[in-house]
Design a protein around this motif. Structure first.
Motif, PDB file in Angstrom:
ATOM      1  N   GLU A  19      -7.793  -7.154 -10.043  1.00  0.00           N
ATOM      2  CA  GLU A  19      -7.443  -6.530 -11.612  1.00  0.00           C
ATOM      3  C   GLU A  19      -5.631  -6.203 -11.252  1.00  0.00           C
ATOM      4  N   LEU A  20      -4.685  -6.529 -12.530  1.00  0.00           N
ATOM      5  CA  LEU A  20      -3.629  -5.748 -12.521  1.00  0.00           C
ATOM      6  C   LEU A  20      -3.613  -5.102 -13.382  1.00  0.00           C
ATOM      7  N   THR A  21      -2.733  -3.334 -13.426  1.00  0.00           N
ATOM      8  CA  THR A  21      -2.824  -3.145 -14.748  1.00  0.00           C
ATOM      9  C   THR A  21      -1.520  -2.634 -14.695  1.00  0.00           C
ATOM     10  N   PHE A  22      -1.032  -2.190 -15.874  1.00  0.00           N
ATOM     11  CA  PHE A  22       0.383  -1.240 -16.108  1.00  0.00           C
ATOM     12  C   PHE A  22       0.544   0.177 -16.606  1.00  0.00           C
ATOM     13  N   ASP A  23      -1.223   0.315 -16.485  1.00  0.00           N
ATOM     14  CA  ASP A  23      -1.612   2.471 -17.130  1.00  0.00           C
ATOM     15  C   ASP A  23      -2.251   2.491 -15.863  1.00  0.00           C
ATOM     16  N   PRO A  24      -1.196   3.857 -15.081  1.00  0.00           N
ATOM     17  CA  PRO A  24      -0.213   3.893 -15.319  1.00  0.00           C
ATOM     18  C   PRO A  24       0.732   2.820 -14.344  1.00  0.00           C
ATOM     19  N   PRO A  25       2.011   2.825 -15.311  1.00  0.00           N
ATOM     20  CA  PRO A  25       3.421   2.407 -14.840  1.00  0.00           C
ATOM     21  C   PRO A  25       3.492   2.288 -13.437  1.00  0.00           C
TER      22      PRO A  25
ATOM     23  N   MET B 134      -4.224  -2.675  -9.065  1.00  0.00           N
ATOM     24  CA  MET B 134      -2.557  -2.933  -8.269  1.00  0.00           C
ATOM     25  C   MET B 134      -2.584  -3.082  -9.766  1.00  0.00           C
ATOM     26  N   THR B 135      -1.244  -2.740  -9.116  1.00  0.00           N
ATOM     27  CA  THR B 135      -0.102  -2.591  -9.973  1.00  0.00           C
ATOM     28  C   THR B 135       1.173  -3.618  -9.428  1.00  0.00           C
ATOM     29  N   LEU B 136       2.110  -3.853 -10.268  1.00  0.00           N
ATOM     30  CA  LEU B 136       3.414  -4.221  -9.857  1.00  0.00           C
ATOM     31  C   LEU B 136       4.826  -2.960 -10.234  1.00  0.00           C
ATOM     32  N   THR B 137       5.731  -3.693  -9.431  1.00  0.00           N
ATOM     33  CA  THR B 137       6.856  -2.343 -10.170  1.00  0.00           C
ATOM     34  C   THR B 137       7.403  -2.674 -10.520  1.00  0.00           C
ATOM     35  N   SER B 138       7.461  -3.804 -11.619  1.00  0.00           N
ATOM     36  CA  SER B 138       7.591  -4.086 -12.688  1.00  0.00           C
ATOM     37  C   SER B 138       6.811  -5.055 -13.611  1.00  0.00           C
ATOM     38  N   PRO B 139       6.470  -4.987 -15.151  1.00  0.00           N
ATOM     39  CA  PRO B 139       5.811  -6.305 -15.320  1.00  0.00           C
ATOM     40  C   PRO B 139       6.236  -7.617 -14.919  1.00  0.00           C
ATOM     41  N   ASN B 140       7.525  -7.458 -15.554  1.00  0.00           N
ATOM     42  CA  ASN B 140       8.380  -8.997 -15.085  1.00  0.00           C
ATOM     43  C   ASN B 140       8.998  -9.301 -13.382  1.00  0.00           C
TER      44      ASN B 140
ATOM     45  N   TYR C 132       0.992  -1.097   0.189  1.00  0.00           N
ATOM     46  CA  TYR C 132       0.100  -0.010   0.308  1.00  0.00           C
ATOM     47  C   TYR C 132       0.768   1.446  -0.187  1.00  0.00           C
ATOM     48  N   GLU C 133       1.957   1.336   0.803  1.00  0.00           N
ATOM     49  CA  GLU C 133       2.535   2.968   0.801  1.00  0.00           C
ATOM     50  C   GLU C 133       3.875   3.226  -0.051  1.00  0.00           C
ATOM     51  N   LEU C 134       3.944   1.710  -0.400  1.00  0.00           N
ATOM     52  CA  LEU C 134       4.826   1.334  -2.258  1.00  0.00           C
ATOM     53  C   LEU C 134       3.688   2.405  -3.408  1.00  0.00           C
ATOM     54  N   GLY C 135       2.485   2.078  -2.908  1.00  0.00           N
ATOM     55  CA  GLY C 135       2.060   3.257  -4.372  1.00  0.00           C
ATOM     56  C   GLY C 135       1.600   1.331  -5.060  1.00  0.00           C
ATOM     57  N   LEU C 136       1.575   0.518  -5.179  1.00  0.00           N
ATOM     58  CA  LEU C 136       0.564  -0.530  -6.187  1.00  0.00           C
ATOM     59  C   LEU C 136      -0.583   0.007  -6.049  1.00  0.00           C
TER      60      LEU C 136
END
Length: 107
Positions: free
Chosen positions: A84-90, A51-57, A31-35
């Motif tokens: 739901e995973l998203t990478f927009d915005p990264p 949510m997102t991840l720090t990188s797609p990989n 949460y604090e990481l902004g994911l």
């Protein structure tokens, strides 16, 4: 006394659970990481987490969203959870909280 649960209070409870989940590569909660981009709770106590991840990989691309789902589902009043995973915005370091930046010595 009513059996209804305030969806805002439930949202806060969900955030509390999310703060117990850590990125294995960074010693700060997700949460604090902004994911976590958003948490939605409807009147049926169904939860959707964007949510997102720090990188797609990211090496935890499969396990981290599942951990988020399982821990959120463990809250008694939650009836269903969709992650739901998203990478927009990264993800970028700009999404981190001040607390996270302080923890990582970036302030």
């Amino acid at each position: 006394m009513s059996d209804t649960i305030d969806t805002n209070a439930l949202g806060e409870q969900i955030v509390g659970v999310l703060k117990t989940i850590y990125d294995p590569e960074i010693p700060v909660d997700i949460y604090e990481l902004g994911l976590i981009y958003d948490v939605f709770v409807n009147e049926d106590y169904e939860v959707k987490i964007l949510m997102t991840l720090t990188s797609p990989n990211c090496p935890v691309a499969e396990s981290l969203p599942e951990e988020v789902r399982e821990k959120t589902k463990s809250i008694d009043s939650v009836t269903d959870v969709e992650v739901e995973l998203t990478f927009d915005p990264p993800w970028s370091q700009d999404l981190m909280s001040e607390e996270a930046k302080l923890e990582l010595g970036m302030l």
